[in-house]
Design an enzyme around this catalytic site. Structure first.
Site, PDB file in Angstrom:
ATOM      1  N   SER A  37     -57.897  -3.784  10.442  1.00  0.00           N
ATOM      2  CA  SER A  37     -56.982  -3.285  10.117  1.00  0.00           C
ATOM      3  C   SER A  37     -55.649  -4.128  10.599  1.00  0.00           C
ATOM      4  CB  SER A  37     -56.818  -1.785  10.975  1.00  0.00           C
ATOM      5  OG  SER A  37     -55.592  -1.069  10.788  1.00  0.00           O
TER       6      SER A  37
ATOM      7  N   HIS B  49     -57.590  -2.256   5.888  1.00  0.00           N
ATOM      8  CA  HIS B  49     -56.531  -0.961   5.678  1.00  0.00           C
ATOM      9  C   HIS B  49     -55.308  -1.751   5.086  1.00  0.00           C
ATOM     10  CE1 HIS B  49     -58.369   1.532   9.001  1.00  0.00           C
ATOM     11  NE2 HIS B  49     -58.993   1.761   8.078  1.00  0.00           N
TER      12      HIS B  49
ATOM     13  N   ASP C 282     -61.015   3.466  13.433  1.00  0.00           N
ATOM     14  CA  ASP C 282     -61.915   3.789  12.239  1.00  0.00           C
ATOM     15  C   ASP C 282     -63.020   2.531  12.291  1.00  0.00           C
ATOM     16  OD1 ASP C 282     -62.716   4.240   9.692  1.00  0.00           O
ATOM     17  OD2 ASP C 282     -61.193   3.140   8.496  1.00  0.00           O
TER      18      ASP C 282
END
Lengths: 284, 190
Positions: free
Chosen positions: B14, B41, B134
């Site tokens: 991310s 992401h 995540d």
């Protein structure tokens, strides 16, 4: 995560999944057997976690004997998530490339196939309204799931998501204020009734049902990705047979006709936004 | 538990991920015997620029993952903006426009969990820098089916939350700073 999913091998789970889908088809007629299994597995895992059932076989038993569990699973396997004006660039292209051609018809029909809770149908109605074409249109919004259709009919969305829709609407070249199209009440926005005037909601299953009218435009975005190649071919064939010569087909941003057996029947209007058009002369 | 033979690598990143991913891909040879699948992401509206950026400094072929595409060794598949990436049992790819998971689409958990079902002990999962949790669940799933887990050393990560969450969720096999991850993968796979 399901309690037992660590112990049950992935191969056994795959078998259980096939048996579950076969059971649903044999007993209720809903056919998910040609869906993407990775997608189905994910949704079924979600249902197992929610229900606390230890395995897919237990879920199969519940689905066969408990009508409420069937509704839950149908809801899980429906493609429920959609936004209004999802992919603003697409709606801009629809406005610029497709509407001018639709405007040459005195009356035209649009099919929103797999309409879920209606977001795509309302987006299309707004677009037509802003271009002075809505009076001449009929929008057929179909889905296999009666619960989704009921939501679509109500046209009632949480204000938090309406905020996202508003941003999308502005990016897609919207001419007015998005607030003109709904009335807010109690954390929800309800789409204004005039948007439904030319809209018809109907149950239609892309897997098992056929042609129901001649269309000038079909929107079916982010539905085909959930189907395997054979089913994709069937559904694109159904669209081909439903479109008038020169009729438009719009797919999702990551869906393409490139590898379809029906690719030759269509020409590309805009590849980037996945807008296609049925050729005027096609082989029988 | 004995791992392998390895069939695929999945990576999740991310905030700060671009630089780390470039470092790792740069250190891997064109002869890599497995495919790599990446979830980074990214804003749902962004153009698909990520494969181009990641492909600039590596011998590997980097491309955006396409629906129904079959995996090939030595190719890097990047999840497109606004879609989840999953793996089918026949080792083809599937895209899905379903709900966000951990506020993300694509989500790392979705890729890792579905790849774990398919590759089981033949899968290597790598969690890199990022600001949320995540990937923690997905990495735990990889571990549970006998796969191999690598986490970027939180101290070396630009944002440590995601590596820390992954470390808290499963017993990982290796914790390494970014520049040591490619050498480790080479050692494990070649």
């Amino acid at each position: 995560m399901a309690v037992s999913s660590v112990k049950i091998s992935p191969e056994t789970q795959r078998l259980e999944l096939l048996l579950l889908l076969e059971a649903i088809y044999q007993k209720y007629g809903y056919d998910f057997r040609q869906y993407s299994m990775a997608h189905i597995k994910r949704r079924i895992d979600h249902r197992l976690a929610l229900s606390g059932l230890p395995s897919i076989s237990h879920l199969q038993h519940a689905v066969l004997y408990d009508p409420v569990m069937l509704l839950n699973v149908l809801h899980d396997l429906s493609i429920n998530v959609s936004e209004m004006f999802r992919d603003p660039g697409f709606f801009l292209a629809l406005r610029q490339e497709v509407l001018p051609r639709l405007s040459t018809y005195p009356f035209f029909k649009i099919w929103v196939a797999g309409c879920a809770a209606g977001q795509e149908a309302y987006s299309t109605a707004i677009l037509l309204h802003e271009n002075g074409l809505y009076d001449r249109a009929r929008i057929h919004a179909t889905d296999f799931n009666p619960h989704s259709l009921e939501q679509a009919r109500q046209g009632n969305y949480p204000l938090t998501t309406i905020k996202e829709y508003t941003i999308n609407y502005q990016k897609s070249g919207g001419l007015n204020s998005f607030a003109d199209y709904y009335t807010a009440c109690d954390q929800h926005g309800t789409m204004r009734p005039f948007l439904q005037e030319q809209m018809v909601f109907a149950e239609h299953n892309l897997v098992t049902d056929g042609v129901f009218g001649e269309m000038q435009l079909i929107l079916c975005r982010n539905v085909l990705i959930y189907f395997n190649k054979e089913l994709q071919n069937r559904v694109v064939g159904l669209f081909k047979d439903s479109l008038c010569p020169g009729g438009f087909l719009c797919l999702g941003a990551k869906e393409s006709l490139k590898f379809s057996v029906h690719a030759d029947a269509f020409e590309v209007v805009q590849e980037k936004e996945r807008i296609y058009r049925k050729k005027r002369i096609t082989q029988a | 538990m004995k791992h392998g033979p390895f069939q695929a690598i999945v990576m999740g990143a991310s905030a700060g991920g671009l630089e780390v991913l470039r470092t790792i891909l740069q250190g891997l040879p064109a002869t890599l015997p497995v495919p790599i699948l990446i979830v980074q992401h990214i804003s749902p509206d962004s153009d698909s620029y990520l494969p181009t950026l990641l492909g600039k400094h590596t011998e590997l072929r980097v491309k955006e993952a396409e629906d129904k595409e079959t995996l090939s060794a030595g190719v890097v598949y990047v999840a497109p903006p606004n879609y989840h990436l999953l793996v089918e049992a026949d080792q083809s790819l599937a895209l899905c426009a379903g709900s966000k998971v951990n506020f993300s689409r694509p989500a790392i958990d979705v890729l890792f969990e579905s790849a774990a079902e398919v590759f089981v002990s033949g899968l290597v999962g790598v969690i890199l820098t990022g600001a949320n949790h995540d990937g923690a669940r997905g990495l735990a799933r990889i571990k549970a089916v006998g796969g191999l887990c690598i986490v970027q050393d939180p101290q070396s990560a630009q944002v440590s939350a995601m590596p820390l969450a992954a470390l808290a969720a499963s017993i990982v096999d290796y914790v390494r700073p970014a520049e040591k991850i490619a050498p480790l993968l080479n050692h494990l796979l070649l």
